[in-house]
Design a protein around this motif. Structure first.
Motif, PDB file in Angstrom:
ATOM      1  N   GLU A 198       4.610   0.937  -2.582  1.00  0.00           N
ATOM      2  CA  GLU A 198       3.659  -0.176  -2.429  1.00  0.00           C
ATOM      3  C   GLU A 198       3.893  -1.253  -3.488  1.00  0.00           C
ATOM      4  OE1 GLU A 198       2.906   2.880  -3.156  1.00  0.00           O
ATOM      5  OE2 GLU A 198       1.424   3.048  -4.771  1.00  0.00           O
ATOM      6  N   GLU A 201       6.426  -3.859  -2.253  1.00  0.00           N
ATOM      7  CA  GLU A 201       6.047  -4.723  -1.121  1.00  0.00           C
ATOM      8  C   GLU A 201       6.027  -6.205  -1.461  1.00  0.00           C
ATOM      9  OE1 GLU A 201       5.572  -4.090   2.057  1.00  0.00           O
ATOM     10  OE2 GLU A 201       5.347  -1.912   2.199  1.00  0.00           O
ATOM     11  N   SER A 231       6.472   1.000   7.211  1.00  0.00           N
ATOM     12  CA  SER A 231       6.334   1.004   5.759  1.00  0.00           C
ATOM     13  C   SER A 231       7.688   1.201   5.075  1.00  0.00           C
ATOM     14  CB  SER A 231       5.382   2.128   5.328  1.00  0.00           C
ATOM     15  OG  SER A 231       6.057   3.363   5.429  1.00  0.00           O
TER      16      SER A 231
END
Lengths: 250, 265
Positions: A198, A201, A231
């Motif tokens: 994450e 990102e 993802s």
């Protein structure tokens, strides 16, 4: 197309019989927010240490800020800031003393250093704590002080090696806020290593590393589109055939 | 150079902040004076032209510099464990500059300790050096600090962790002290130990301190034995050789980054 901030060609490093980094070809553009994603042991830290001239390459070469890492380590180090996984601050000194120490190491004239230290302390929310020893700071504040130390000499490229390790969610959020504002105000190139997908990102481009090799390199959106997944975690799975967590545990 | 100054300042601030370390370093020679001094004085009682505690004074000053400078320089190992060494290695300065800064910082710490001790010790044992003697003693202290500081940085650069510290104390510090002439003249030792004494930087420092402080007793064989220029040259040589070897070792791969690599695996 702007000039390359980092240009690695066949860069590799062995530790004894262990190949930590195979042959890395990589170009990071000036001003780019570049993510270097991979599990522990993928060669991320080794790459950063090679690019920062702390390690000598076993093969290949790289230019950082236009300077060859093998021949002009001083010029490379003058142009980069590096925030390590673990703090490099002297816990027995105050925050301000640490920054003053760093300013001297980077040969900043005292009056200029004083102004920059004060500005950095205010920007990083450390001004009230400047006379406290680093030992007494929270993990988040210590990390902020580390980054303040890393940018005091106004580097062109900032390496952040797993900067959120050991930080609580709130400290992480304020760290990202800090990096965002730094990039917005200075056009700084940021090279971020992380094993948290994450965190990669928001990067302009992401290199996916696996066992010392570059497994993929593109924008996060493109990586996901090509792999047909939602993802980056799944991108990693698709590219390497195993999950981030699996290799991370080895 | 600003970086060297920065490293020296940090070293000294750290020393002043560690009160316990500062106090014990000043107290240590007096413990030796009281206990070792009493013991040896009893052995030599009535057999020499000089009071043993007087004879011991230059050696004790040498010992203070040795402990002060060597231990300060060995703190480089702690710097590596704590990560501070990396801050220095990623700065745009040469490896040799880091070694030089640490050595000069260690020299300053050792010299400051020796001056404080001298101010108390010399009146206590009844030694009043001539101005020339005092100047020579200062030079001896600084040179000894440089030699042992450089040696300490070199040792620290070669050490993997602070756990090797006991080994350094047993195999470096104590032999160096006992072969220095600080406690007894080395010329009475056997030929092997005598040769070893010549490889000992502290022996030259203590010899120089005896020239400076015990000149009055030189005729009875208690002053310095080697020529003063030889003492100075030997100390300078140890300092330069230590510095030259320590720079590259400090940054070698086994030091900084390999450890990080191990943690990462």
């Amino acid at each position: 197309m702007t000039a390359a901030a980092i240009d690695a060609r066949g860069l590799g490093k062995d530790f004894g019989s262990v190949c930590a980094l195979d042959r890395l070809d990589l170009e990071v553009r000036e001003g780019e927010f570049f993510g270097f994603l991979g599990p522990n042991g993928a060669g991320k830290t080794t790459t950063v240490h090679l690019l920062a001239t702390l390690l000598a390459p076993s093969r290949g070469s790289a230019r950082v800020a236009g300077h060859d890492i093998r021949v002009d380590g001083l010029a490379v180090r003058r142009n980069i800031g590096l925030v390590f996984q673990e703090t490099t601050l002297d816990r027995d000194l105050t925050v301000e003393e640490n920054l003053r120490f760093a300013a001297r190491l980077w040969n900043l004239p005292e009056h200029q250093a004083a102004a920059r230290i004060e500005a950095a302390l205010r920007r990083f929310g450390l001004f009230e704590r400047r006379r406290d020893s680093v030992r007494s700071l929270s993990g988040g504040m210590r990390r902020a002080a580390d980054i303040a130390r890393g940018i005091l000499h106004e580097p062109r490229i900032l390496f952040l090696d797993e900067p959120t390790a050991g930080l609580d969610p709130r400290a992480r959020r304020s760290l990202w806020e800090l990096i965002r504002s730094l990039r917005a105000s200075s056009g700084l190139t940021v090279f971020l290593t992380t094993h948290y997908v994450e965190e990669a990102e928001p990067c302009d481009r992401v290199a996916v590393m696996d066992r010392g090799r570059l497994a993929a390199l593109d924008t996060p959106a493109e990586l996901k589109r090509v792999a047909g997944v939602a993802s980056l975690e799944e991108v990693f799975l698709a590219r390497t055939g195993h999950e981030l967590a699996q290799t991370g545990a080895s | 150079m600003r970086a060297v100054y920065g490293i020296v300042v940090r070293e000294f601030v750290r020393f002043l902040r560690q009160r316990g370390r500062a106090l014990s370093s000043v107290a240590r020679p007096f413990v030796w004076l009281i206990f070792a001094g009493a013991g040896f004085a009893a052995v030599f009682a009535g057999r020499s032209e000089i009071d043993y505690r007087l004879y011991m004074a230059p050696g004790l000053l040498g010992m203070v510099v040795m402990f002060g400078s060597l231990l300060a320089a060995l703190s480089t190992v702690i710097d590596r464990d704590a990560g501070v060494l990396r801050m220095m290695l990623v700065a745009p300065i040469r490896r040799g500059t880091v070694a030089l800064g640490k050595t000069l910082g260690a020299t300053l710490v050792g010299t400051a300790q020796a001056l404080v001790v001298a101010a108390i010790l010399l009146p206590v044992v009844g030694l009043a050096p001539t101005p020339g003697g005092a100047l020579l003693a200062l030079a001896a202290i600084v040179l000894t600090g440089l030699a042992l500081g450089a040696l300490g940085v070199l040792l620290a650069a070669g050490m993997r962790s602070i756990e090797n510290f006991a080994g350094v104390m047993n195999f470096v510090v104590f032999p160096m002290l006992f072969l220095s002439g600080a406690l007894y003249p080395v010329r009475h030792l056997g030929p092997v130990l005598h040769v070893l004494a010549h490889l000992n930087p502290l022996a030259y420092g203590v010899d120089l301190l005896k020239h400076a402080l015990l000149a009055r007793w030189a005729d009875s064989g208690y002053g310095g034995e080697l020529p003063i220029p030889l003492d100075c040259a030997a100390l300078a040589l140890f300092a330069l050789a230590g510095l030259a070897a320590a720079g590259p070792l400090l940054a070698r791969e086994g030091g900084v980054a390999r450890a990080a690599f191990r943690e990462q695996r």
